[in-house]
Design a protein around this motif. Structure first.
Motif, PDB file in Angstrom:
ATOM      1  N   GLN A  84       0.820  -1.204   0.000  1.00 46.86           N
ATOM      2  CA  GLN A  84       0.000   0.000   0.000  1.00 46.86           C
ATOM      3  C   GLN A  84       0.856   1.256   0.000  1.00 46.86           C
ATOM      4  N   ARG A  85       1.952   1.232   0.759  1.00 42.69           N
ATOM      5  CA  ARG A  85       2.835   2.395   0.789  1.00 42.69           C
ATOM      6  C   ARG A  85       3.431   2.664  -0.592  1.00 42.69           C
ATOM      7  N   GLN A  86       3.869   1.618  -1.254  1.00 38.27           N
ATOM      8  CA  GLN A  86       4.415   1.786  -2.595  1.00 38.27           C
ATOM      9  C   GLN A  86       3.341   2.221  -3.584  1.00 38.27           C
ATOM     10  N   ALA A  87       2.119   1.727  -3.399  1.00 35.97           N
ATOM     11  CA  ALA A  87       1.033   2.135  -4.285  1.00 35.97           C
ATOM     12  C   ALA A  87       0.670   3.597  -4.078  1.00 35.97           C
ATOM     13  N   LEU A  88       0.692   4.064  -2.828  1.00 34.66           N
ATOM     14  CA  LEU A  88       0.395   5.470  -2.564  1.00 34.66           C
ATOM     15  C   LEU A  88       1.459   6.388  -3.165  1.00 34.66           C
ATOM     16  N   LEU A  96      -4.022   0.111  -3.701  1.00 36.96           N
ATOM     17  CA  LEU A  96      -4.457   1.315  -3.002  1.00 36.96           C
ATOM     18  C   LEU A  96      -5.511   0.966  -1.950  1.00 36.96           C
ATOM     19  N   PRO A  97      -5.630   1.774  -0.902  1.00 39.29           N
ATOM     20  CA  PRO A  97      -6.721   1.560   0.057  1.00 39.29           C
ATOM     21  C   PRO A  97      -8.077   1.698  -0.619  1.00 39.29           C
ATOM     22  N   ALA A  98      -9.103   1.162   0.031  1.00 39.72           N
ATOM     23  CA  ALA A  98     -10.439   1.125  -0.583  1.00 39.72           C
ATOM     24  C   ALA A  98     -10.964   2.528  -0.885  1.00 39.72           C
ATOM     25  N   ARG A  99     -10.639   3.507  -0.057  1.00 35.66           N
ATOM     26  CA  ARG A  99     -11.171   4.857  -0.281  1.00 35.66           C
ATOM     27  C   ARG A  99     -10.537   5.543  -1.482  1.00 35.66           C
ATOM     28  N   ASP A 100      -9.398   5.042  -1.971  1.00 34.15           N
ATOM     29  CA  ASP A 100      -8.708   5.667  -3.091  1.00 34.15           C
ATOM     30  C   ASP A 100      -8.857   4.887  -4.396  1.00 34.15           C
ATOM     31  N   ARG A 109      -9.072  12.963  -7.967  1.00 28.72           N
ATOM     32  CA  ARG A 109      -7.718  13.352  -7.543  1.00 28.72           C
ATOM     33  C   ARG A 109      -7.008  14.144  -8.641  1.00 28.72           C
ATOM     34  N   ASP A 110      -7.076  13.646  -9.853  1.00 34.09           N
ATOM     35  CA  ASP A 110      -6.376  14.312 -10.949  1.00 34.09           C
ATOM     36  C   ASP A 110      -6.950  15.699 -11.216  1.00 34.09           C
ATOM     37  N   THR A 111      -8.256  15.849 -11.049  1.00 35.50           N
ATOM     38  CA  THR A 111      -8.869  17.168 -11.257  1.00 35.50           C
ATOM     39  C   THR A 111      -8.364  18.174 -10.232  1.00 35.50           C
ATOM     40  N   ILE A 112      -8.265  17.757  -8.984  1.00 37.48           N
ATOM     41  CA  ILE A 112      -7.771  18.657  -7.941  1.00 37.48           C
ATOM     42  C   ILE A 112      -6.279  18.940  -8.131  1.00 37.48           C
ATOM     43  N   ASP A 113      -5.523  17.914  -8.486  1.00 38.71           N
ATOM     44  CA  ASP A 113      -4.072  18.081  -8.633  1.00 38.71           C
ATOM     45  C   ASP A 113      -3.694  18.902  -9.860  1.00 38.71           C
ATOM     46  N   SER A 114      -4.613  19.045 -10.800  1.00 38.93           N
ATOM     47  CA  SER A 114      -4.277  19.758 -12.034  1.00 38.93           C
ATOM     48  C   SER A 114      -4.458  21.269 -11.925  1.00 38.93           C
ATOM     49  N   ARG A 115      -4.897  21.775 -10.782  1.00 38.33           N
ATOM     50  CA  ARG A 115      -5.146  23.205 -10.633  1.00 38.33           C
ATOM     51  C   ARG A 115      -4.606  23.707  -9.297  1.00 38.33           C
ATOM     52  N   PHE A 116      -4.499  25.019  -9.196  1.00 33.35           N
ATOM     53  CA  PHE A 116      -4.145  25.651  -7.928  1.00 33.35           C
ATOM     54  C   PHE A 116      -5.407  25.755  -7.072  1.00 33.35           C
ATOM     55  N   ASN A 117      -5.273  25.383  -5.817  1.00 34.34           N
ATOM     56  CA  ASN A 117      -6.381  25.471  -4.875  1.00 34.34           C
ATOM     57  C   ASN A 117      -5.971  26.379  -3.725  1.00 34.34           C
ATOM     58  N   ILE A 118      -6.817  27.334  -3.406  1.00 37.33           N
ATOM     59  CA  ILE A 118      -6.491  28.263  -2.326  1.00 37.33           C
ATOM     60  C   ILE A 118      -6.374  27.518  -1.003  1.00 37.33           C
ATOM     61  N   MET A 193      -1.343  20.264   1.251  1.00 35.49           N
ATOM     62  CA  MET A 193      -0.327  20.780   0.348  1.00 35.49           C
ATOM     63  C   MET A 193       0.004  19.720  -0.698  1.00 35.49           C
ATOM     64  N   ARG A 194       0.326  20.155  -1.885  1.00 36.04           N
ATOM     65  CA  ARG A 194       0.492  19.231  -3.003  1.00 36.04           C
ATOM     66  C   ARG A 194       1.551  18.170  -2.718  1.00 36.04           C
ATOM     67  N   ARG A 195       2.655  18.557  -2.106  1.00 33.73           N
ATOM     68  CA  ARG A 195       3.744  17.605  -1.873  1.00 33.73           C
ATOM     69  C   ARG A 195       3.419  16.599  -0.771  1.00 33.73           C
ATOM     70  N   LEU A 196       2.393  16.884   0.018  1.00 29.80           N
ATOM     71  CA  LEU A 196       2.028  15.979   1.119  1.00 29.80           C
ATOM     72  C   LEU A 196       0.842  15.091   0.783  1.00 29.80           C
ATOM     73  N   ARG A 197       0.308  15.178  -0.408  1.00 37.20           N
ATOM     74  CA  ARG A 197      -0.883  14.414  -0.758  1.00 37.20           C
ATOM     75  C   ARG A 197      -0.537  12.958  -1.037  1.00 37.20           C
ATOM     76  N   LEU A 198      -1.438  12.098  -0.590  1.00 36.14           N
ATOM     77  CA  LEU A 198      -1.328  10.659  -0.856  1.00 36.14           C
ATOM     78  C   LEU A 198      -2.683  10.160  -1.338  1.00 36.14           C
ATOM     79  N   PRO A 199      -2.690   9.401  -2.429  1.00 30.58           N
ATOM     80  CA  PRO A 199      -1.593   9.036  -3.339  1.00 30.58           C
ATOM     81  C   PRO A 199      -0.938  10.255  -3.986  1.00 30.58           C
TER      82      PRO A 199
END
Length: 209
Positions: A84-88, A96-100, A109-118, A193-199
């Motif tokens: 799971q850690r490697q998958a994340l 991946l965990p069931a929620r992901d 996830r990709d929609t959120i990661d593709s833009r700047f979020n305040i 924050m983008r760098r802390l997001r998992l997956p």
């Protein structure tokens, strides 16, 4: 002269012996020299080598005590967590965990990661505002309070707009799939924050998923 006496053994001979004699004559002859695998059960063919090896392997892997069973469960759980850690980190959908899991969650996830979020800048701005509020200067404390209000309003507006757009795109892309909870899942991700997001993000900013 008196006639010859009849043998009594002929008269009282057991009839069972007479019945067993033809049965014994009809019994099939077996070749005593034919060899058989001593490990093979009677009436069954000798198992193949691969089957025998798999049976021995399954027997060898069966835990013989409660302590060994607990140790094996811990090892399996540790291996699953490592996958799971490697998958994340790599985005492998299989572990991946069931929620992901699922294409709906991946698209969110990709929609959120593709833009700047305040909302993703909330923690840095919160630190700055907290420092300003601790300074014993009335003007700075007033500015810190105003910044709190501005940041909260901007986050609410940006999150509402992002949620509305994502809900519409999910309905267009996945009309027949279960989309329940996908918008809330994406908005919770936008708070990180983008760098802390998992997956880990799999798309670049500005890239359309």
């Amino acid at each position: 002269m008196p006639p010859d006496p009849v043998p009594l053994g002929f008269v009282f001979r057991s009839r069972a012996k007479d019945e067993k004699a033809p049965a014994a004559d009809k019994a099939p002859l077996t070749d005593s020299k034919q060899t058989r695998d001593p490990q093979a059960p009677k009436g069954r063919p000798t198992p193949k080598r691969s089957e025998a090896q798999s049976q021995r392997r399954s027997v060898a892997q069966t835990p013989t005590s409660r302590k060994e069973a607990s140790k094996r469960q811990r090892d399996e759980r540790r291996a699953q967590l490592e996958k799971q850690r490697q998958a994340l980190a790599g985005g492998d959908e299989r572990y991946l965990p069931a929620r992901d899991k699922g294409p709906v969650r991946k698209f969110a996830r990709d929609t959120i990661d593709s833009r700047f979020n305040i909302a993703e800048f909330f923690l840095p701005m919160a630190v700055v505002i907290l420092v300003l509020s601790m300074v014993q200067v009335g003007a700075l404390q007033s500015i810190a309070l105003l910044l709190w209000l501005v940041v909260i309003v901007l986050i609410v507006l940006d999150s509402a707009l992002s949620g509305f757009r994502l809900k519409k795109r999910l309905a267009e892309r996945f009309p027949d799939q279960n989309r329940r909870g996908a918008v809330a899942y994406a908005l919770m991700r936008s708070l990180q924050m983008r760098r802390l997001r998992l997956p880990k993000p799999q798309v670049k900013r500005g890239e359309r998923p």
